[in-house]
Each structure stands twice: as C-alpha cells, then as structure tokens.
Design an enzyme around this catalytic site. Structure first.
Site, PDB file in Angstrom:
ATOM      1  N   LYS A   1       0.864  -1.180   0.000  1.00  0.00           N
ATOM      2  CA  LYS A   1       0.000   0.000   0.000  1.00  0.00           C
ATOM      3  C   LYS A   1       0.894   1.220   0.000  1.00  0.00           C
ATOM      4  O   LYS A   1       2.034   1.163   0.485  1.00  0.00           O
ATOM      5  CB  LYS A   1      -0.878   0.024   1.259  1.00  0.00           C
TER       6      LYS A   1
HETATM    7  P1  NAD Z   1     -13.070   7.422  -2.831  1.00  0.00           P
HETATM    8  O1  NAD Z   1     -12.067   8.463  -2.523  1.00  0.00           O
HETATM    9  O2  NAD Z   1     -13.518   7.228  -4.243  1.00  0.00           O
HETATM   10  O3  NAD Z   1     -14.398   7.677  -1.962  1.00  0.00           O
HETATM   11  C1  NAD Z   1     -14.388   7.798  -0.569  1.00  0.00           C
HETATM   12  C2  NAD Z   1     -15.771   8.258  -0.149  1.00  0.00           C
HETATM   13  O4  NAD Z   1     -15.880   8.264   1.268  1.00  0.00           O
HETATM   14  C3  NAD Z   1     -16.120   9.664  -0.609  1.00  0.00           C
HETATM   15  O5  NAD Z   1     -17.479   9.705  -1.030  1.00  0.00           O
HETATM   16  C4  NAD Z   1     -15.953  10.487   0.673  1.00  0.00           C
HETATM   17  O6  NAD Z   1     -16.742  11.654   0.690  1.00  0.00           O
HETATM   18  C5  NAD Z   1     -16.445   9.493   1.689  1.00  0.00           C
HETATM   19  N1  NAD Z   1     -16.058   9.787   3.059  1.00  0.00           N
HETATM   20  C6  NAD Z   1     -14.850  10.139   3.546  1.00  0.00           C
HETATM   21  N2  NAD Z   1     -14.911  10.318   4.870  1.00  0.00           N
HETATM   22  C7  NAD Z   1     -16.186  10.050   5.232  1.00  0.00           C
HETATM   23  C8  NAD Z   1     -16.883  10.049   6.464  1.00  0.00           C
HETATM   24  N3  NAD Z   1     -16.274  10.344   7.600  1.00  0.00           N
HETATM   25  N4  NAD Z   1     -18.207   9.711   6.453  1.00  0.00           N
HETATM   26  C9  NAD Z   1     -18.832   9.391   5.304  1.00  0.00           C
HETATM   27  N5  NAD Z   1     -18.223   9.370   4.117  1.00  0.00           N
HETATM   28  C10 NAD Z   1     -16.926   9.706   4.079  1.00  0.00           C
HETATM   29  O7  NAD Z   1     -12.492   6.060  -2.223  1.00  0.00           O
HETATM   30  P2  NAD Z   1     -12.886   4.568  -2.610  1.00  0.00           P
HETATM   31  O8  NAD Z   1     -11.929   4.088  -3.648  1.00  0.00           O
HETATM   32  O9  NAD Z   1     -14.358   4.483  -2.868  1.00  0.00           O
HETATM   33  O10 NAD Z   1     -12.495   3.790  -1.261  1.00  0.00           O
HETATM   34  C11 NAD Z   1     -13.387   3.711  -0.148  1.00  0.00           C
HETATM   35  C12 NAD Z   1     -12.911   2.603   0.780  1.00  0.00           C
HETATM   36  O11 NAD Z   1     -12.858   1.368   0.067  1.00  0.00           O
HETATM   37  C13 NAD Z   1     -11.513   2.793   1.368  1.00  0.00           C
HETATM   38  O12 NAD Z   1     -11.480   2.218   2.649  1.00  0.00           O
HETATM   39  C14 NAD Z   1     -10.633   1.975   0.430  1.00  0.00           C
HETATM   40  O13 NAD Z   1      -9.426   1.579   1.053  1.00  0.00           O
HETATM   41  C15 NAD Z   1     -11.554   0.811   0.167  1.00  0.00           C
HETATM   42  N6  NAD Z   1     -11.270   0.053  -1.062  1.00  0.00           N
HETATM   43  C16 NAD Z   1     -11.252   0.643  -2.281  1.00  0.00           C
HETATM   44  C17 NAD Z   1     -11.038  -0.126  -3.416  1.00  0.00           C
HETATM   45  C18 NAD Z   1     -11.087   0.458  -4.803  1.00  0.00           C
HETATM   46  O14 NAD Z   1     -11.052  -0.330  -5.761  1.00  0.00           O
HETATM   47  N7  NAD Z   1     -11.209   1.759  -4.984  1.00  0.00           N
HETATM   48  C19 NAD Z   1     -10.808  -1.512  -3.299  1.00  0.00           C
HETATM   49  C20 NAD Z   1     -10.837  -2.093  -2.035  1.00  0.00           C
HETATM   50  C21 NAD Z   1     -11.081  -1.302  -0.930  1.00  0.00           C
END
Ligand code: NAD
Length: 409
Positions: free
Chosen positions: A97
């Site tokens: 990561k």
């Molecule tokens: P992103 O940046 O596209 O979206 C994050 C979202 O969370 C945004 O809508 C933001 O406004 C919201 N957010 C942030 N803080 C918040 C809070 N306190 N309360 C409510 N909403 C809040 O990120 P993503 O890629 O969608 O990733 C989200 C999660 O999924 C992370 O934990 C990431 O590690 C995990 N993840 C992502 C992927 C991927 O393929 N993108 C894969 C596995 C896991």
C-alpha cells in the site's frame, strides 16, 4: 488493528511465537519527500510512503491513497490486509500500500498531476511490473493511474502499461475495473442473502461513502432490487425509508463531486446512518467507523464491509457475540473485487490480449464465489467468525509458502 487481528489468527492457528514476526513485519517500508511547484510559484513538499509487506508469492500489489491522514502506520496496516486479501482470493501477490499525506481537494488539477508524477518518480527505484504494482485507492482515480503509468514509461523509454492497474481503458486498463469493487460487494451480498434465505428484491440497504466503491455498490444493489434507504459522504447524509433515487444521486455526485446540495428535506445526522434499521449496511468510506458502541446498535442483518478496516477489534468482539443476528462479510473478502480485477488487468497487459466486460465479470464472480465458499466452510467447520476464517485462509497460504521456500541463511 492489523496487529491485533493478526494475533487472534496466530493464536487460532497456533503459530509459534518466533514465526509471527516473520509473517507480520513488512519486508520494505519506504518514505519519500515529494516537492512540487505550486500554481502561485512557491514550492511545497508532501510526504509519500509505500510499504511492501511480503515478497513470498510474487510481486506486491496495492492501492495508493491521497489523504491527509496518510502515515507509515496506516499504509503498513493496509499493506498487511492486502496480503491476506490476495492470498484468500488465490492471487500470486504479496500485499502493498502507498500514499501521500495530502488533501487532494486542496490541489488544482495541474498540482495534482505534478504530485502524482513526482510520487511515481520517487518510487521508480522500488517498483516494477514484477516487483510492486500500484492501483487506485481513496483520493486517487483512473487519471492519477494514467499519470503514474506515463511517468514510469517515460523513464523506461517504452510504454509499460503493467506497472499500475486501475488505468483508463484507453491506456491499457481493463473493462470493468472501475466498477469491480462495488459490483463484487453486491455479488457477495447476493450470496449472503441466499445463505440467509432472504430475498434481495425489496430488501433495504444503507451505504456510507459515495466514492468509487460506495456509489457503485449502491447502484449494483439497486439493480438487484434492493431499496437504498440511506447514503452519505463526507459532506452530507440522506435517509429516506421510502428509498432514494440512486441514479439521481450518481448524476449529482458526478456533476458536483460531492453529495451536498442534493436535497434539504432528506438531510439526516450522519452518525445515524449505519445504525438505521435495514437489511444490509455497507460501510464504504474510511477505517474504524464501527466501534463497540455502534456494533451494539447495528440493526442490519448483513454487514458488508466495503471499506478497509471499518470495524475495530472491540466492535469485532461485540459482533462475535451477535453472530446469529449480524452476518459479517469481512473486508478482505467483501472488497476483494477491486484487486481481483486489478490482477486481470495486469495479466491482460502482460499478454497484450484483452477480454470483454462479460468475461471479466464472469471470472470475477467465479473467484469471489470460490473465496466466499471457502470462508463459509472454514467458519462452519471450526465455529469461528467469518473474519477469523477469511484471515486464517490468507495467513495460512502465506505461511505455507514461506515454509516451503525456507529461510535464506
Ligand atoms: P473514494 O475516494 O472514491 O471515496 C471515498 C468516499 O468516502 C467519498 O465519497 C468520501 O466523501 C467518503 N467519506 C470520507 N470520509 C467520510 C466520512 N467520515 N463519512 C462518510 N463518508 C466519508 O475512495 P474509494 O476508492 O471508494 O475507497 C473507499 C474505501 O474502500 C476505502 O477504505 C478503500 O481503502 C476501500 N477500497 C477501495 C477499493 C477500490 O477499488 N477503490 C478496493 C478495495 C477497498
């Protein structure tokens, strides 16, 4: 959290004390300073990190996060989880990561490009298609991956698409990657409803986070007939027991970048979202949003962990007591769709042979289904929580590989 969870698994698997550090300690942890020119002519320096957890099964693989919270500890924990996730899904990777400590919203597009390119440039000595392959995570997207790929390729003097995944399809990305994590969550929720003999049609769900993962999970669940009764992002939370218009929310978020401004009548207290009475709760934003108190108050039948590490170890102890009431799909299984399709992207790039979306989805569902079945069988056999079963399968695979390879003198 990652350490504490590992100790639970190590105790369950009776791993001797002297073997534990070898499994848990990151192989490499890198910190770099990333200076960039600002639009006003000044210079700013941002700290960047990358942790490569183990190199036993092949290259390492993992996302890159741009967020103000990023530090070496957060990145290390996420790298460790990636290892167990890849091993559970049967992918030939160790976990990694990375990230930059920055609020990407405070940068102009030009500054974001500058920082993305600088970060990749600083990482060039440590990454490679057979060493460590990056992907998107919070605060990064397809465009950032295209800049990463371009920067690495310029250095090599040739196009090296396989250095990152999650790229736009136009530059060596795969069909279906952007939607993979959210679609995978919906697929696994479907498998959970089958097991629980629930009908997804008309079931209710809340989704926290409306970025890449949350928005696609909400839309995919809605396509299965699930009624989305609550959503939130960092700017707003909306709850409507009658069901929200997910397509309209998606259009609003695409135009404005945030959920704020969608509605005044439906505005709700964000701390109430996850504890709403509903069939399915999907935390898909940040870590540690479910503590022991919230775990006690959850009123969902299925907890589908889209985010990484949304549930604290204290909350886990509560959920273990409530095993008959709340069916947990643990993060390393629930959000594995992203890394599985990243793996497909890497394979396609290496072979220069591309699949259509139906083939990608078909293979994704097959890998997820296999992992889900293994976790359920293990949890049933040993009467352990789903998280313990999922992590144990991952830890065992890495442990076995380390044992047969031996320890270099
Ligand atoms: P992103 O940046 O596209 O979206 C994050 C979202 O969370 C945004 O809508 C933001 O406004 C919201 N957010 C942030 N803080 C918040 C809070 N306190 N309360 C409510 N909403 C809040 O990120 P993503 O890629 O969608 O990733 C989200 C999660 O999924 C992370 O934990 C990431 O590690 C995990 N993840 C992502 C992927 C991927 O393929 N993108 C894969 C596995 C896991």
């Amino acid at each position: 959290m990652a350490r504490e969870q590992f100790q639970v698994i190590a105790d369950y698997l009776a791993i001797p004390e002297d073997e534990r550090d070898r499994l848990l300690y990151p192989k490499r942890a890198i910190a770099v300073a990333c200076p960039i020119h600002r639009d006003d002519g000044k210079t700013s320096v941002f700290m960047g990190f990358r942790v490569q957890h183990h190199l036993t099964l092949g290259p390492t693989k993992g996302g890159t996060r741009f967020a103000p919270s990023v530090d070496i500890g957060e990145v290390a924990a996420l790298a460790v989880w990636m290892s167990w996730k890849c091993a559970l899904a049967g992918l030939p990777y160790g976990g990694a990561k990375g990230g930059v400590r920055v609020d990407p919203r405070s940068l102009s597009l030009r500054e974001l490009e500058g920082l993305s390119r600088r970060y990749m440039q600083e990482m060039i000595p440590f990454v490679g298609p057979q060493t460590d392959v990056m992907a998107p995570d919070m605060g990064t997207n397809e465009q950032v991956m295209a800049w990463f790929m371009d920067t690495y390729s310029m250095y090599q003097g040739q196009t090296v698409t396989e250095i990152v995944t999650g790229k736009p399809v136009a530059s060596g990305g795969t069909e279906g990657r952007r939607e993979a994590t959210g679609r995978g969550i919906a697929f696994l929720v479907g498998r959970a409803t089958e097991r629980l003999q629930m009908n997804p049609m008309g079931a209710t769900a809340v989704v926290q986070g409306f970025g890449n993962v949350g928005s696609v999970a909400a839309a995919s669940l809605a396509r299965m007939g699930v009624k989305i009764v609550g959503v939130s992002d960092h700017t707003a939370c909306y709850i409507d027991p009658k069901g929200l218009d997910v397509a309209a929310l998606e259009r609003h978020a695409a135009e404005r970048g945030v959920l704020a401004g969608f509605s005044t009548e439906l505005l709700a207290d964000p701390s109430e979202l996850l504890v709403q009475p509903c069939d399915i709760a999907v935390p898909a934003a940040v870590e540690r949003v479910i503590d022991a108190d919230i775990a006690t108050r959850l009123r969902c039948r299925i907890l589908a962990e889209g985010a990484n590490g949304p549930t604290t170890p204290d909350a886990d102890r509560v959920l273990n007591q409530r095993r008959g009431e709340v069916f947990v799909i643990p993060d390393i299984l629930c959000n594995a769709g992203g890394v599985i399709v990243s793996y497909f992207e890497w394979v396609q790039d290496l072979q220069h042979f591309f699949w259509d979306e139906a083939e990608v989805l078909n293979r994704l569902n097959h890998v997820l289904d296999r992992a889900f079945t293994r976790v359920m069988a293990r949890a049933g056999r040993d009467d352990v929580p789903h998280r313990t079963a999922a992590m144990a399968i991952g830890v065992e695979k890495v442990r076995n590989a380390k044992q047969v390879r031996g320890l270099f003198p």
